[in-house]
Motif scaffolding. Sequence first.
Motif, PDB file in Angstrom:
ATOM      1  N   ALA A  25       4.388 -15.163   6.586  1.00  0.00           N
ATOM      2  CA  ALA A  25       3.525 -14.131   5.997  1.00  0.00           C
ATOM      3  C   ALA A  25       2.607 -13.527   7.074  1.00  0.00           C
ATOM      4  O   ALA A  25       2.433 -12.301   7.130  1.00  0.00           O
ATOM      5  CB  ALA A  25       2.706 -14.717   4.850  1.00  0.00           C
ATOM      6  N   ASP A  26       2.043 -14.371   7.947  1.00  0.00           N
ATOM      7  CA  ASP A  26       1.177 -13.862   9.031  1.00  0.00           C
ATOM      8  C   ASP A  26       1.954 -12.876   9.900  1.00  0.00           C
ATOM      9  O   ASP A  26       1.467 -11.794  10.241  1.00  0.00           O
ATOM     10  CB  ASP A  26       0.717 -15.006   9.955  1.00  0.00           C
ATOM     11  N   ALA A  27       3.180 -13.269  10.262  1.00  0.00           N
ATOM     12  CA  ALA A  27       3.984 -12.431  11.157  1.00  0.00           C
ATOM     13  C   ALA A  27       4.340 -11.102  10.471  1.00  0.00           C
ATOM     14  O   ALA A  27       4.345 -10.041  11.118  1.00  0.00           O
ATOM     15  CB  ALA A  27       5.260 -13.175  11.557  1.00  0.00           C
ATOM     16  N   LEU A  28       4.590 -11.160   9.178  1.00  0.00           N
ATOM     17  CA  LEU A  28       4.952  -9.923   8.462  1.00  0.00           C
ATOM     18  C   LEU A  28       3.780  -8.944   8.435  1.00  0.00           C
ATOM     19  O   LEU A  28       3.953  -7.745   8.655  1.00  0.00           O
ATOM     20  CB  LEU A  28       5.420 -10.246   7.036  1.00  0.00           C
ATOM     21  N   ILE A  29       2.573  -9.480   8.190  1.00  0.00           N
ATOM     22  CA  ILE A  29       1.388  -8.606   8.176  1.00  0.00           C
ATOM     23  C   ILE A  29       1.257  -7.908   9.537  1.00  0.00           C
ATOM     24  O   ILE A  29       1.016  -6.698   9.622  1.00  0.00           O
ATOM     25  CB  ILE A  29       0.104  -9.416   7.864  1.00  0.00           C
ATOM     26  N   ALA A  30       1.461  -8.661  10.605  1.00  0.00           N
ATOM     27  CA  ALA A  30       1.338  -8.082  11.947  1.00  0.00           C
ATOM     28  C   ALA A  30       2.424  -7.023  12.183  1.00  0.00           C
ATOM     29  O   ALA A  30       2.167  -5.970  12.774  1.00  0.00           O
ATOM     30  CB  ALA A  30       1.432  -9.183  13.010  1.00  0.00           C
ATOM     31  N   ARG A  31       3.637  -7.291  11.699  1.00  0.00           N
ATOM     32  CA  ARG A  31       4.711  -6.303  11.886  1.00  0.00           C
ATOM     33  C   ARG A  31       4.414  -5.030  11.085  1.00  0.00           C
ATOM     34  O   ARG A  31       4.632  -3.917  11.566  1.00  0.00           O
ATOM     35  CB  ARG A  31       6.052  -6.905  11.446  1.00  0.00           C
ATOM     36  N   PHE A  32       3.936  -5.176   9.860  1.00  0.00           N
ATOM     37  CA  PHE A  32       3.632  -3.996   9.038  1.00  0.00           C
ATOM     38  C   PHE A  32       2.532  -3.150   9.711  1.00  0.00           C
ATOM     39  O   PHE A  32       2.463  -1.944   9.523  1.00  0.00           O
ATOM     40  CB  PHE A  32       3.139  -4.401   7.641  1.00  0.00           C
ATOM     41  N   ALA A  33       1.667  -3.832  10.463  1.00  0.00           N
ATOM     42  CA  ALA A  33       0.512  -3.129  11.048  1.00  0.00           C
ATOM     43  C   ALA A  33       0.865  -2.368  12.333  1.00  0.00           C
ATOM     44  O   ALA A  33       0.017  -1.647  12.864  1.00  0.00           O
ATOM     45  CB  ALA A  33      -0.609  -4.131  11.323  1.00  0.00           C
ATOM     46  N   ASN A  34       2.087  -2.524  12.836  1.00  0.00           N
ATOM     47  CA  ASN A  34       2.489  -1.839  14.092  1.00  0.00           C
ATOM     48  C   ASN A  34       2.227  -0.326  13.966  1.00  0.00           C
ATOM     49  O   ASN A  34       2.914   0.377  13.224  1.00  0.00           O
ATOM     50  CB  ASN A  34       3.989  -2.105  14.342  1.00  0.00           C
ATOM     51  N   PRO A  35       1.214   0.175  14.685  1.00  0.00           N
ATOM     52  CA  PRO A  35       0.826   1.577  14.499  1.00  0.00           C
ATOM     53  C   PRO A  35       1.756   2.545  15.238  1.00  0.00           C
ATOM     54  O   PRO A  35       1.652   3.760  15.072  1.00  0.00           O
ATOM     55  CB  PRO A  35      -0.583   1.626  15.118  1.00  0.00           C
TER      56      PRO A  35
END
Length: 445
Positions: free
Chosen positions: A341-351
Motif C-alpha cells: 500500500a505504501d509503494a502504491l501511494i508513492a507510485r500514484f503520486a508520481n507527478p
Amino acid sequence: MRLAPAALASLPANVARPLYDRDAQSVGIVHFGIGAFHRAHQAWYTDAAMNQGGAGWMITGVSLRSPGVARQMNPQDGLYTVAEQSAAGMALRIVGSVRNVLVGSEEPDAVIAAVAAPATRIVSLTVTEKGYCRRADGTLDFDLAHSLSFYYFVTQGLLARRKAGLGGVTLLSCDNLAENGAKLQALMLQYLDRHEPDLVEWFGAHCTCPSTMIDRIVPATTDEDRAAVAEALGDLADQACVVTEPFSQWVIEDRFASPRPHWEGVGAQLVAEVAPYETAKLRMLNGAHSLLAYCGLRAGHEYVHEAIADPALRGLAEQLMRHEAAPTITPAPGQDLAAYADALIARFANPCLNHRLSQIAMDGSQKIPQRWLETLAHNEAQGRACPAIREGLGAWILHLQGHNGTVDDPMADTLSRAAKSAEPMKALFGEGGPMAGVWPVKSVI
Ligand code: CS2
C-alpha cells in the motif's frame, strides 16, 4: 526524420537500443491488443530477454479492428521508444521485439497464418476486460465473440496447427481479470464447444492458459509526449512511443505448453501460484485507481497525482487498500500488504506521469466486479462494512448519470438508465440489474 533501423546508429548515446540482430530472429509470439500497455510491458521484457541472448522471440502484434497502431509501427519496422518518467528525468530505450503489426479486419488470413506458423509458441493477449466478451454471469457472449474476435482467429490458427501436425501454443492472458488464465481457458472452451467441438480435446491436450499478474502504469500517449520523446531522440519522430513509470512487475504461472523466453532473467517472477499477487493487485492497486477516478472526477481533478494529493481522497484510498481490500487477501510468503500500500501511494503520486482519471473511469462495468465487488462480498460475509467502496459506488453512479461527460462503457446505455432511476443502487446491483453478476452484494441495495 522518423525512427527506423537506419536511424539507430546515430541516436544520442544515452538512448539504449536492441543488442541483438533483429533480422536474424524468428517470430515466437503473436500478441492480440498491441496497445501502449503491451509495448511498455511484455514487449519490453521480451526485448530485454533477447538483449541477454534469447533468440526467436520476436512479436507479431495484432489489432483486431483499428489500423492506428499498425500505421504508427510498421513504417518504423516495429521499433519504438519506452520513456520512463520520474523525478530523475526521462530514461529512454528503443525496443526492438516487435516485428510487425497486423490488422484483423484488413488481413484476417495473415493473422490466422501467424498463429499457425511453426515457430509461434505463445499467443498472448491484452484486449482489456471487455475484449473477453463475457456476459454479466461470466459466460461467453456468443454475439460479441464473432469472426472479428480473438476467439475466432485463435481457433482458426489452432485448426491449421492441428492439420499440419504441429504442437499447440500457450495462451497467455495479460489483462486485469481475476484468474485470467482459468477464465480464458473456460471461455475458449465455450467458444470451441459451440464452433469447433472436434478441437476441444486437442486444445486440452496441447495448449495451456497460465494466469498472470501484470503491472505497470502506462497512460495513453499524448502529442506532448511524442514531442518530448522526439526532442530527446535528437529530433527523430517516433509515432509509437510510450511513456511509463520506472516500476514494473510481472508474475506468471509457470505452466507453458512450449518453450518461452527467459523472462525470469529480466525481472519477471515465474511462480506456481499467481493468485495472491493478482488478488492484491486487482483489489488494492486497481481498486484504489477506480476509487480515485470516480471520486477524483467528482471533486474536479484531472490526473491521478492530483487526486492522491487531495487529503480526503488519499484518506479514502488508504481506507480501501489497508482496511477493506488487504483483510480479504491471504498473502504469499514474504508478501507484505502494508508495504505494498505504501509503494502504491508513492507510485500514484508520481507527478511526472499525466495519468488521466477519465482513462481509468472507462469501462467501469467490466472493472468494478473484480476491483470492488469481490472485496465487498468478502467483507460482507464477515459482517464488515466498506465505507470507501460505498463512496466509490456513489461517485460511479454520478459518473453514469453524466456528471463527468459522456460515459465510455460497453454497457453505457443500460447503466445510465439504471443510474438515473429513483433507486440507482437497487437498479444497478439488485436482482435483474446489469451489475447483479458473479459477485452479488446485498449491503449496497
Ligand atoms: C488502470 C490500469 O486504466 C485502468 O483501469 O487501473 O490500467 C492500471 O494503470 C494498470 O493495471 C497498472 O498496472
